[in-house]
Design a protein around this motif. Sequence first.
Motif, PDB file in Angstrom:
ATOM      1  N   UNK A  38       0.613 -21.531  27.485  1.00 38.02           N
ATOM      2  CA  UNK A  38      -0.041 -21.265  28.770  1.00 38.02           C
ATOM      3  C   UNK A  38       0.914 -21.447  29.945  1.00 38.02           C
ATOM      4  N   UNK A  39       0.920 -20.451  30.841  1.00 42.48           N
ATOM      5  CA  UNK A  39       1.726 -20.559  32.063  1.00 42.48           C
ATOM      6  C   UNK A  39       1.036 -19.788  33.179  1.00 42.48           C
ATOM      7  N   UNK A  40       0.803 -20.445  34.296  1.00 39.85           N
ATOM      8  CA  UNK A  40       0.155 -19.788  35.442  1.00 39.85           C
ATOM      9  C   UNK A  40       1.070 -19.870  36.646  1.00 39.85           C
ATOM     10  N   UNK A  41       1.121 -18.778  37.432  1.00 39.88           N
ATOM     11  CA  UNK A  41       1.889 -18.831  38.674  1.00 39.88           C
ATOM     12  C   UNK A  41       0.929 -19.295  39.767  1.00 39.88           C
ATOM     13  N   UNK A  42       1.310 -20.341  40.489  1.00 42.12           N
ATOM     14  CA  UNK A  42       0.445 -20.911  41.519  1.00 42.12           C
ATOM     15  C   UNK A  42       1.097 -20.814  42.893  1.00 42.12           C
ATOM     16  N   UNK A  43       0.263 -20.685  43.906  1.00 38.57           N
ATOM     17  CA  UNK A  43       0.755 -20.774  45.290  1.00 38.57           C
ATOM     18  C   UNK A  43       0.970 -22.258  45.602  1.00 38.57           C
ATOM     19  N   UNK A  74       4.733 -28.952  36.382  1.00 39.88           N
ATOM     20  CA  UNK A  74       4.733 -27.993  37.494  1.00 39.88           C
ATOM     21  C   UNK A  74       6.195 -27.680  37.812  1.00 39.88           C
ATOM     22  N   UNK A  75       6.579 -26.412  37.666  1.00 43.57           N
ATOM     23  CA  UNK A  75       7.970 -26.029  37.939  1.00 43.57           C
ATOM     24  C   UNK A  75       8.021 -25.376  39.323  1.00 43.57           C
ATOM     25  N   UNK A  76       8.729 -25.992  40.246  1.00 39.09           N
ATOM     26  CA  UNK A  76       8.775 -25.467  41.611  1.00 39.09           C
ATOM     27  C   UNK A  76       9.875 -24.414  41.742  1.00 39.09           C
ATOM     28  N   UNK A  77       9.477 -23.244  42.232  1.00 38.34           N
ATOM     29  CA  UNK A  77      10.392 -22.115  42.368  1.00 38.34           C
ATOM     30  C   UNK A  77      10.594 -21.880  43.863  1.00 38.34           C
ATOM     31  N   UNK A  78      11.862 -21.739  44.274  1.00 37.24           N
ATOM     32  CA  UNK A  78      12.133 -21.749  45.710  1.00 37.24           C
ATOM     33  C   UNK A  78      11.916 -20.402  46.413  1.00 37.24           C
ATOM     34  N   UNK A  79      12.195 -19.287  45.716  1.00 35.88           N
ATOM     35  CA  UNK A  79      12.088 -17.982  46.401  1.00 35.88           C
ATOM     36  C   UNK A  79      11.351 -16.969  45.523  1.00 35.88           C
ATOM     37  N   UNK A  80      10.937 -15.866  46.158  1.00 37.25           N
ATOM     38  CA  UNK A  80      10.254 -14.788  45.429  1.00 37.25           C
ATOM     39  C   UNK A  80      11.219 -14.160  44.402  1.00 37.25           C
ATOM     40  N   UNK A  81      12.507 -14.026  44.789  1.00 36.50           N
ATOM     41  CA  UNK A  81      13.495 -13.437  43.863  1.00 36.50           C
ATOM     42  C   UNK A  81      13.613 -14.296  42.603  1.00 36.50           C
ATOM     43  N   UNK A  88      10.678 -13.679  40.469  1.00 35.77           N
ATOM     44  CA  UNK A  88      10.757 -12.372  39.797  1.00 35.77           C
ATOM     45  C   UNK A  88      11.656 -12.432  38.560  1.00 35.77           C
ATOM     46  N   UNK A  89      12.703 -13.258  38.641  1.00 34.99           N
ATOM     47  CA  UNK A  89      13.628 -13.374  37.500  1.00 34.99           C
ATOM     48  C   UNK A  89      12.932 -13.918  36.256  1.00 34.99           C
ATOM     49  N   UNK A  90      11.785 -14.561  36.457  1.00 37.23           N
ATOM     50  CA  UNK A  90      11.083 -15.167  35.315  1.00 37.23           C
ATOM     51  C   UNK A  90      10.073 -14.235  34.650  1.00 37.23           C
TER      52      UNK A  90
END
Length: 419
Positions: free
Chosen positions: A162-167, A137-144, A147-149
């Motif tokens: 496989x890669x899913x974006x999760x809330x 699980x890769x934790x991303x800090x901001x929406x920006x 978006x870079x990904x």
Amino acid sequence: MKIAVVGAGVVGIATAYELATDGHTVTVFDKSAAACEEASFANSGLVAPSMFLPYALPSAKGSAVLRFLDTGRRLTLSPWRSLQQMKSLRRWTHAYKPETHAKQLGIARQLGRYSAERLAHVLDYNQMEVERSEGQLVLVRTEQELQRFQTDLEALKNLEIACKVLSPDEARKLEPALHSAAPFHAALHLSADQVVNCRQFALELKAITQKMGVNYQFGADLQDLGQQSHPTLTLLNTQGAETFTADHVVLCTSQVPRPLLATQHLHIPLVELHGYALSVAVREPLNAPRSAVHVLHDNLVINRLGNRIRVSAGAELGPKPQVKHEQVVNAMYRALELYFPGAANYPAGTQVWHGTRHATTDGLPAVGPSGVPSVWLNIGHGACGWTWACGSARLLADQIAGRPTTLTLTSMSPDRLSR
Ligand SMILES: Cc1cc2nc3c(=O)[nH]c(=O)nc-3n(C[C@H](O)[C@H](O)[C@H](O)COP(=O)(O)OP(=O)(O)OC[C@H]3O[C@@H](n4cnc5c(N)ncnc54)[C@H](O)[C@@H]3O)c2cc1C
């Protein structure tokens, strides 16, 4: 054929396994007193074909400098301690070329995927019992940041990784102990990545190879490589210098041993990135991670290894500092308490390890002929050595056998780097 493998880290042991599987007579030499005493000792254990590994490949010049400074502020001493560090940073960041980065990342991922398949085969075929868990699980800090990904997520999709974006709520379903105060905006779930205990695997595989007839000699420091009719190793041990002649020699020494740089002209430019791993016993499994949680903002990974938790972080450049840096170690303790409070039982066993990643300047390993007759390289795996170990071992064995290899090797060939 009679083959000498130098280096008994995970890459050397995996290479010895593949060569013995092909029917060769293999002897492994290592200067340490036991196997896996260096980079393979206590790494994070991530087998990540996604390449979401801290410092996996050289990154954009600007962002890499910022990343190092950023890491420096919060996790390490100033990385500008010496001229050598400046040189290392320059080598690492100059290697980033936007036009080739995506291609290199694609090759790195293909090798990662192939290697994960090989690892699964080795585990299954030998019925090995090793500590492991599924998913990162890769934790991303901001929406920006998320978006870079976008382009990268597309690339993963194209490679069927496989890669899913999760809330955050969805992420906590996979990692229920992730603290409610943990600062993240979204998480990438990489279900094909896994955590496997690298040292445990390598030591078990060593025992398997010994049953296959592989001989291990420790306390044997490679000093020279002569070229008579066959390559001849000069090894220094407690009895003095001994020689050993083989049909082929494979260097799995992570970097080219210093004495050979001058005598054999094996100049493979490498960057050293030192990092830390903190291992602690689990106090309460319900409060601990189930698999790997990667805090992208801090280049820090917290993962579960059986009944221990491991936190790894930090990238120091240049010569390895003699002392462990307190600031980094404290930052790892703080991160563990921030993301998984109450999970660790510090008095029951805590270990802090300081290891080195030897990375080539383009981030891909050097796997193939060295340029010196019958001498082969399987080195420079950097931050991805565990992910790539089983795959690069098989690719090397296939080359020695003169068989076609599963992956095209041009981008991993040592001659792309030698000067
Ligand atoms: C903090 C940290 C976290 C990491 N996390 C991950 C991860 O999650 N996933 C991942 O894929 N990778 C990770 N890595 C990278 C990975 O650990 C390494 O790439 C990998 O262990 C390299 O294996 P190796 O066998 O090539 O090197 P090593 O394990 O260093 O083995 C090389 C061996 O060669 C021997 N040797 C060297 N010179 C000589 C000589 N002259 N004569 C005889 N023997 C010699 C050494 O004694 C050593 O045993 C991490 C690294 C660090 C530092």
